[in-house]
Design a protein around this motif. Structure first.
Motif, PDB file in Angstrom:
ATOM      1  N   MET A 153     -77.402 -91.782 -31.273  1.00  0.00           N
ATOM      2  CA  MET A 153     -76.116 -91.229 -31.708  1.00  0.00           C
ATOM      3  C   MET A 153     -75.041 -91.506 -30.671  1.00  0.00           C
ATOM      4  O   MET A 153     -75.311 -91.537 -29.474  1.00  0.00           O
ATOM      5  N   GLU A 155     -71.148 -90.547 -29.056  1.00  0.00           N
ATOM      6  CA  GLU A 155     -70.209 -89.445 -28.878  1.00  0.00           C
ATOM      7  C   GLU A 155     -68.819 -90.038 -28.774  1.00  0.00           C
ATOM      8  O   GLU A 155     -68.530 -90.811 -27.868  1.00  0.00           O
ATOM      9  N   GLU A 164     -65.360 -88.584 -28.921  1.00  0.00           N
ATOM     10  CA  GLU A 164     -64.226 -87.673 -28.956  1.00  0.00           C
ATOM     11  C   GLU A 164     -62.894 -88.410 -28.863  1.00  0.00           C
ATOM     12  O   GLU A 164     -61.846 -87.796 -29.024  1.00  0.00           O
ATOM     13  N   TRP A 183     -69.573 -92.912 -25.865  1.00  0.00           N
ATOM     14  CA  TRP A 183     -70.847 -92.812 -25.155  1.00  0.00           C
ATOM     15  C   TRP A 183     -72.008 -93.058 -26.111  1.00  0.00           C
ATOM     16  O   TRP A 183     -72.041 -92.515 -27.213  1.00  0.00           O
ATOM     17  N   GLN A 184     -72.946 -93.870 -25.656  1.00  0.00           N
ATOM     18  CA  GLN A 184     -74.220 -93.947 -26.364  1.00  0.00           C
ATOM     19  C   GLN A 184     -75.297 -93.743 -25.313  1.00  0.00           C
ATOM     20  O   GLN A 184     -75.482 -94.602 -24.447  1.00  0.00           O
ATOM     21  N   GLY A 185     -75.949 -92.603 -25.345  1.00  0.00           N
ATOM     22  CA  GLY A 185     -76.812 -92.251 -24.220  1.00  0.00           C
ATOM     23  C   GLY A 185     -75.948 -92.254 -22.978  1.00  0.00           C
ATOM     24  O   GLY A 185     -74.799 -91.813 -22.998  1.00  0.00           O
ATOM     25  N   LYS A 239     -70.946 -88.194 -33.022  1.00  0.00           N
ATOM     26  CA  LYS A 239     -70.636 -86.808 -32.672  1.00  0.00           C
ATOM     27  C   LYS A 239     -69.218 -86.684 -32.132  1.00  0.00           C
ATOM     28  O   LYS A 239     -68.661 -87.635 -31.623  1.00  0.00           O
ATOM     29  N   ARG A 240     -68.718 -85.478 -32.199  1.00  0.00           N
ATOM     30  CA  ARG A 240     -67.484 -85.068 -31.511  1.00  0.00           C
ATOM     31  C   ARG A 240     -66.219 -85.715 -32.056  1.00  0.00           C
ATOM     32  O   ARG A 240     -65.222 -85.838 -31.340  1.00  0.00           O
TER      33      ARG A 240
END
Lengths: 146, 589, 434, 264
Positions: free
Chosen positions: D15, D17, D19, D40-42, D77-78
């Protein structure tokens, strides 16, 4: 999720005797002895842990089977275990020692807590003629892609 | 090991009576030296401190930084951590936590502020392994921990029997067994009662079953302390903490130890100081602010500092730390379980408590100090009053009782208030009028000098807890722990106090044993700090008799006698401070 | 050779009074329970993993130690987002290396706590915890409540060492000085040995606790609670009366609280009940922890990084959010792509969806005996048995740390302990990342 | 008016992130600039362009910027975290923490939203046409202060812990909720048009919760405090007969929470 609150919903269909139970898993002293003693791949362990205890009434209703097949709520996973009547268990519930057999059918939902429903997972149970597999056979059958 | 010169700074070194003189500080092999040879000087690393303030490394003598109760706070407060984080670097670990930072973050944060020594205020014996584990993991700073003994079954039993020698023998054995530095006494006689959800509320009320009074415990442990000749005096958390009107019991508690002579029998090397660097006091009153409440209830609550300060001004056997309240989030944590329960009754917050079998207890509760709160505003004023009303700075120490009154990273704010009347006046405007109406702070004109700040943030800490043989000053032979602040004392305008705050928030340089560990907030080196503990001796026969009692009662523990001690493995860089030589060992009188 | 005061590495009781006698390749123990005994015998068991194993085209072959450590490190280095799972049957010292490794890699670090008393820890984060070390109840308690726990099968010596039978300072008559209440949907062996068994319906602990709190606050609970829980209000009143009437009460919660429907909210309610009871009498609460050092991970992860389990280091600093970064969830959602599993059998103990995904991933594990998790691993490193073959720290069920010392050494030339093995893997990872 | 179109490039493994996907962050940026923004991925930061085709149409201020995500981003996410103004529309489903800490503007998801949607939201509108996961409009772990303002509308069902620690603002669920809806609520309003499983309003100390359907396990600490006909809760007009309860007496002796249950 309401299923966690429903006790004993009969889902008789296609002439099959199938009932919904709440699965409670937990330690037993022998399970502990064998697991801590590194004997998870032994026949003793299978005899101790591949077991589904249920109320004698429910056991009778299922036709006093020697073995039952327990299926997870979503129907994706099932496992065969030896059925035992046990007075200490209330009707609508079953108990299995915590081990690979029970965990195959434990609901993986954690409600965003990280911890699955080891206690109170809804499962379906029916009599079966299937073989009760050892832990090793179960891993090979369910998890390891050939 | 390398040499270091800190050149040309304005040096404030109270124990050597140096008050802002422009001087060089020389360090060789981690120790302060008079000067360096020409060749060494050429090789030396040089910090140019021209126009800057130079002080000995900061010493915190009372903070809750390691152990079971601190960690209970960490575990229970993720909401304290998630917005307060530190990323890892090639050199440093990551961390999280504002009021209760994780250990790596905590060590770096102290070092960034120029502190190089921190003492944990309360170590329960049974949890000593945990405290030492956390200290072992804390980077950079030197540490030690006070062992909690004020409600210990063995101590209470011996004191009831009037057997002060056996009490001393037991305390000595416990300090060695758990590698404790000094004796801490928390709510004497009261915490044992908390085992039955009770407390004691006066000095002369015998507690349940053991039938000892707070007075007997304070007197007894004070005597034990001096009989052994420990580096530190009795570290006292007085009864009735956090209760309106408690200033009186606080003063009366301090009176108990009048006439007792301080005896430092440590066998250590003393670095050179102009002033006598041995401790003068026989009792260290911790977080005086929480024990100087006036009034009779929360309705007529007011500062009771005057009563305590007047008394301390009259006597020479007391040092206090103030436990300042800089406003903002805190986490109340103390060995005083019932006091935290009282706070729970008031606030209804989440609350943790751990009673420790045969020994002591603790409680933790989140608490935020608001400027809008009348009580909190008075508490803010009281914390400053204490340091400003007690005339001799050598009787005072600045803390926030981290993280009780506030977080240690708020020290610079407290320094600014102490140094600047303007800073106090500006805060009066923002906080509840009770702050000025119910304390004397508004009328106080005193503004502390940098020398006085050096006394209340390092020199007096070191002298009070008996570590001034190597800490808290820059005399020859002292540890090369030095802080350089970007503050020019010749241009200091205390009305412009934001500069003071800024300078003390982030040291220009923090030097630990001659190595530069921090430069303007950046961690450059991560040495392992030292761990100090005391090893007092008593007469062998006395110890044998005492141990026979201990073994007899040990069955009430849930751990075996053999598994009770703290193993050496839990200490990195241990420094055992030998207290009294076998010849002077305490024997039955 | 005979040894005393040995600490048992099996359950959270951390019994420290085990006596061990080594006679050649036989071991005789005293004081250990059935589970403890079984583990002590592991030292000489024929099925012990004694050599590193690597999986080549589906089957295991023995390998050189360095080669196996290399492979384990390689699995971690190649992954985008590995899971480092530090099982509870190893030392805090080993766990600490695991946490450092996860931090270095930006990985997820989790432990058995997540599926054990993780929800209890989360409950503590909502409510706090009023507790005590085990000796407080040993000396003082006159009322004991086992709530959703069955110590006679999960922590066999709890009742005798800490909870019910011990003769403490004010409990000289042991069991006769104590009332025992068990709350359990099952008439367990513990329930059968209790003075009062509250047999509630499964998954209704929250409602029962909530009703007790309501009664404590002077209100009658909503009448539907009787049908919901299967417990009558008068039974609840009786239970509460007994609780209020005692001098020192202790509640021991088990997975019946943490693992059933309601999870951390059940724990929170139990913790709140104990907080409120302290306005009336003395009460403490503690978790019965089935695994020996499950509390240890909570403690060290909290002091090193701020959170008790399920830590994510992806952003270079620790983050915590159960359900998002916890092992069961990241496996179920397929949000990790490799794993290092130390002293834990996730394939047996995780639900099928997680176990099956895990079996698809590159996995390295450290273990002492063959189990489903070793079966699905690509690299199996032999484990050293803590408290028997190496020293270190465990945290007991009441969060008191105990330092254990071995009575024999590591059977291997290539590693002294799981901590050592973890350090070797970490070293390799650092070299490969360079 | 400016439109930023984000087209997912294919299946996302681990997943991400993101934002950075906020209308006010993407506003006034060119397509290439947006592609270079990092997600971000990991532990790795990668350009947004690795995961999305980006197209920018028109120009405009942040408040008139609309970000349209043309597909499924349930593994992202986010999205919209902390957004202050502008609009995001997601044609598929969204991942965790959608619109968390959002302070203004609006987000519309055509599909489902993952857990922690609108966590600690302060203002703006979050509309979920499908179902939502756990912890909608909640507080962070250990905190009793969740959403403080704004509005969340869910057309489908929501899982557990919805509105935990709610301080202010409004959450309306057209479907059902699972457990512990409105737990620790101390202000604001939650309306559930369907059923609730258990723990509705549990540990509530203030604010209002209304459930129009059935509550399977009623929270035991609620005491009946009267009946009302078609009560008006803020700007929401309810129809029909309601029983009004106060609680939760399990959490305090003097709770100020109000729970409305529709009768019949």
């Amino acid at each position: 999720m309401e299923a966690m609150l429903n006790l004993f919903v009969s889902t008789r269909g296609s002439g099959k005797m199938m009932k919904e139970f709440l699965l409670n898993t937990g330690s037993t002293i022998e399970e502990g002895r064998l697991a801590k003693g590194g004997s998870k791949l032994t026949e003793d362990y299978t005899q101790e842990c591949a077991v589904c205890e249920m109320n004698p009434g429910d056991f009778q209703d299922l036709g006093s089977p020697q073995k039952v097949k327990i299926t997870s709520r979503d129907g994706r996973y099932s496992v065969a275990a030896y059925a035992h009547p046990e007075e200490s268990i209330q009707s609508g519930q079953v108990f299995m020692p915590r081990a690979i057999w029970s965990n195959v059918v434990v609901d993986p939902e954690t409600f965003s807590t990280g911890s699955p429903l080891y206690k109170g997972s809804p499962v379906q149970i029916e009599p079966t003629k299937e073989d009760v597999l050892s832990a090793e056979e179960l891993v090979l059958k369910l998890y390891v892609r050939s | 090991m390398a040499t270091l010169i800190i050149r040309n700074g304005y040096v404030f070194d109270p124990l050597n009576e140096i008050n802002g003189d422009v001087k060089d500080v020389f360090i060789r092999n981690g120790k302060v030296v008079d000067d360096l040879s020409g060749a060494e000087e050429k090789e030396a690393r040089v910090i140019d401190a021209t126009g800057k303030t130079v002080m000995p490394g900061g010493v915190d003598s009372h903070a809750h930084v390691a152990g079971a109760k601190v960690n209970a706070g960490r575990l229970m407060r993720p909401e304290d951590h998630y917005k307060s984080v530190r990323s890892r670097t090639a050199l440093t670990h990551s961390g999280s936590g504002y009021t209760i930072p994780s250990v790596y973050k905590q060590g770096y944060d102290y070092a960034v502020m120029g502190y190089t020594t921190v003492f944990e205020a309360a170590m329960p014996p049974l949890e000593a392994r945990h405290t030492h584990e956390e200290m072992r993991a804390t980077p950079i700073v030197d540490m030690g921990a006070y062992l909690v003994l004020g409600n210990n079954w063995f101590i209470m039993r011996y004191l009831k029997e009037g057997d002060i020698e056996k009490a001393a023998a037991y305390a000595a054995w416990m300090l060695r067994t758990h590698k404790g530095y000094g004796i801490k006494c928390v709510n004497p006689a009261g915490v044992e009662n908390w085992g039955w959800a009770q407390n004691v509320h006066s000095l002369d009320e015998p507690n349940i079953h053991f039938e000892v009074t707070a007075r007997e415990v304070i007197r007894g442990l004070g005597e034990v302390n001096e009989l052994l000749g420990l580096p530190n005096s009795l570290h006292l958390h007085a009864n009735n903490m956090g209760h309106p009107g408690n200033w009186e019991i606080t003063r009366n508690s301090l009176q108990i130890l009048e006439g007792l002579k301080p005896q430092n029998k440590t066998n250590v090397q003393w670095a050179e100081t102009k002033m006598d660097a041995t401790r003068k006091q026989t009792v260290y009153l911790a977080h005086a602010q929480f024990n100087s409440f006036g009034g009779t209830s929360w309705r007529d609550f007011c500062s009771g500092v005057k009563g305590v300060a007047d008394y301390v001004n009259q006597v020479d056997h007391v040092v206090i730390d103030n436990g300042a309240v800089p406003f903002g989030p805190g986490t109340a944590m103390t060995g005083d379980g019932p006091a935290i329960h009282d706070l729970y009754m008031l606030s209804g917050q989440k609350w943790s408590n751990t009673d420790v079998e045969l020994e002591c207890g603790s409680g933790v509760i989140p608490y935020t100090y608001l400027k809008s709160s009348p009580i909190n505003s008075v508490q803010w004023a009281m914390g400053l009053e204490l340091l400003l009303q007690i005339k001799d700075p050598w009787k005072t120490i600045m803390t926030t009782d981290h993280p009780n009154g506030g977080v240690f990273t708020q020290y610079p704010k407290v320094i600014a208030w102490l140094m600047s009347r303007k800073a106090r006046e500006d805060t009066f405007k923002e906080c509840h009028p009770w702050a000025s109406a119910r304390s004397s702070l508004a009328g106080i004109e005193r503004e502390m000098s940098l020398l006085e700040i050096a006394i209340v943030t390092r020199a007096n800490q070191a002298r009070t807890i008996g570590i001034a043989n190597r800490k808290g000053h820059l005399g020859t032979g002292a540890d090369g722990d030095v802080t350089v602040y970007d503050l020019d004392p010749t241009r200091l305008d205390v009305n412009d106090y934001s500069k003071i705050k800024r300078a003390f928030s982030q040291a220009e340089y923090t030097v630990k044993e001659g190595e530069i560990v921090v430069h303007r907030g950046e961690i450059l080196r991560v040495p392992d700090g030292r761990r100090f503990y005391s090893t007092p001796f008593v007469d062998e026969t006395l110890e044998k008799e005492m141990l026979a009692d201990v073994k007899e009662w040990f069955k009430y523990y849930t751990i075996g006698y053999a598994n009770y001690p703290v193993p050496d493995k839990y200490l990195k860089n241990p420094v055992a401070i030998q207290v009294n030589k076998p010849l002077e060992a305490v024997a039955r009188r | 050779m005979a040894f005393k005061n040995i600490i048992c590495p099996v359950c959270g009781a951390s019994c420290d009074d085990i006596q061990v006698e080594l006679r050649g390749s036989k071991i005789v123990t005293k004081n250990a329970c059935k589970m403890g005994n079984a583990k002590f015998w592991e030292i000489f068991s024929p099925h012990r993993i004694r050599e590193p194993l690597l999986k080549e085209s589906g089957s295991f072959c023995t390998a050189l130690w360095d080669e196996a450590v290399d492979r384990a490190a390689m699995i971690l280095v190649k992954a985008k987002r590995p899971l480092i799972f530090m099982g509870s049957e190893t030392s805090c010292e080993a766990m600490q290396v695991g946490l450092h490794l996860a931090e270095f890699l930006g990985a997820i670090a989790d432990s058995n706590s997540t599926v054990c008393h993780g929800p209890t820890a989360m409950g503590i984060q909502e409510a706090g915890r009023v507790g005590a070390t085990a000796g407080q109840s040993k000396s003082r308690s006159d009322l004991v409540v086992y709530w959703g726990s069955n110590p006679l099968e999960s922590m066999p010596r709890h009742m005798s060492r800490y909870g019910v039978y011990p003769r403490g300072y004010w409990t000289r008559r042991g069991r006769f000085d104590r009332t025992v209440i068990t709350v359990d949907p099952r008439k367990s062996i513990t329930a059968r040995n209790s003075d009062l068994h509250i047999q509630l319906k499964p998954n209704t602990d929250y409602e029962l606790l909530s009703a007790l709190l309501t009664l404590l606050h002077g209100k009658k609970p909503h009448p539907s609670v009787e049908k919901v829980t299967g417990v009558s209000i008068s039974e609840m009143e009786e239970m509460l009366e007994r609780m209020l009437g005692c001098n020192f009460g202790a509640i021991y919660v088990g997975l019946g609280i943490a693992s059933s429907f309601g999870k951390h909210r059940n724990a929170e309610a139990a913790l709140n009940l104990v907080k409120e009871l302290n306005n009336h009498t003395k009460f403490v609460i503690g978790a019965l922890r089935g695994h020996c050092n499950v509390a240890g991970f909570n403690q060290i992860a909290s002091y090193l990084y701020g959170y008790p389990f399920g830590l994510d280091f992806a952003r270079g600093y620790p983050r915590y959010n159960p359900g998002e970064y916890t092992a069961v969830d990241v496996l179920r959602e397929q949000d990790v792509d490799a794993a290092l599993i130390v002293s834990a059998d996730l394939v047996s103990h995780f639900p099928a969806a997680c176990a099956r995904y895990l079996a698809e991933l590159p996995v390295a594990c450290i273990d002492i005996a063959p189990c489903p998790t070793t079966m699905i691993s690509q690299v199996v490193l032999p484990g050293v048995i803590d408290a028997m073959e190496c020293d270190g720290t465990f945290y007991r069920l009441d969060d008191v740390p105990v330092y254990f010392q071995p009575f024999t050494g590591s059977p291997f030339s290539f590693t002294d302990s799981n901590e050592d093995t973890m350090k070797q893997i970490f070293q390799k990872v650092k070299e490969m990342k360079r | 008016m400016a439109e930023v179109l984000l087209q997912p490039k294919g299946k996302i493994g681990i997943m991400i992130e993101a934002e950075v996907i906020r209308a006010d962050t993407l506003a006034k940026k060119r397509g290439e600039e947006i592609e270079r923004l990092l997600v971000w991925q990991g532990p790795v930061q990668l350009p947004l362009g690795d995961f999305f085709e980006v197209e920018v149409r028109g120009t405009g201020q942040a408040e008139e910027t609309v970000v349209v995500i043309e597909g499924d981003v349930s593994r992202v996410k986010r999205i919209g975290q902390g957004m202050k103004t502008g609009k995001i529309e997601i044609l598929g489903s969204a991942g965790m923490h959608l619109g968390a800490e959002m302070a203004g503007g609006s987000i519309l998801v055509r599909g489902d939203a993952g857990s922690w949607a609108g966590m600690e939201m302060k203002g703006g509108l979050l509309q979920i046409m499908g179902n939502a996961g756990d912890h909608v409009g909640c507080s962070y772990r250990g905190s009793w202060r969740g959403m403080t303002g704004g509005q969340i509308l869910i057309e489908g069902n929501a899982q557990s812990q919805l509105g935990s620690g709610l301080v202010g603002g409004q959450i309306v669920v057209a479907g059902n909720v699972e457990s512990f809806c409105g737990i620790r609520q101390n202000g604001g309003l939650v309306l559930v048009k369907g059923n609730a499983v258990r723990g509705a309003g549990a540990e509530m100390t203030g604010g209002t919760l209304a459930v129009l359907g059935k509550i399977k396990h009623f929270s035991p600490g609620f005491v009946e405090a009267g009946r009302e006909e078609s009560p008006k809760l803020g700007d929401l007009q309810l129809e029909g007969k309601f029983a009004r309860f106060s609680g939760d007496y399990a959490i305090s002796k003097n709770p100020k929470g109000v729970l409305y249950c529709k009768e019949g």
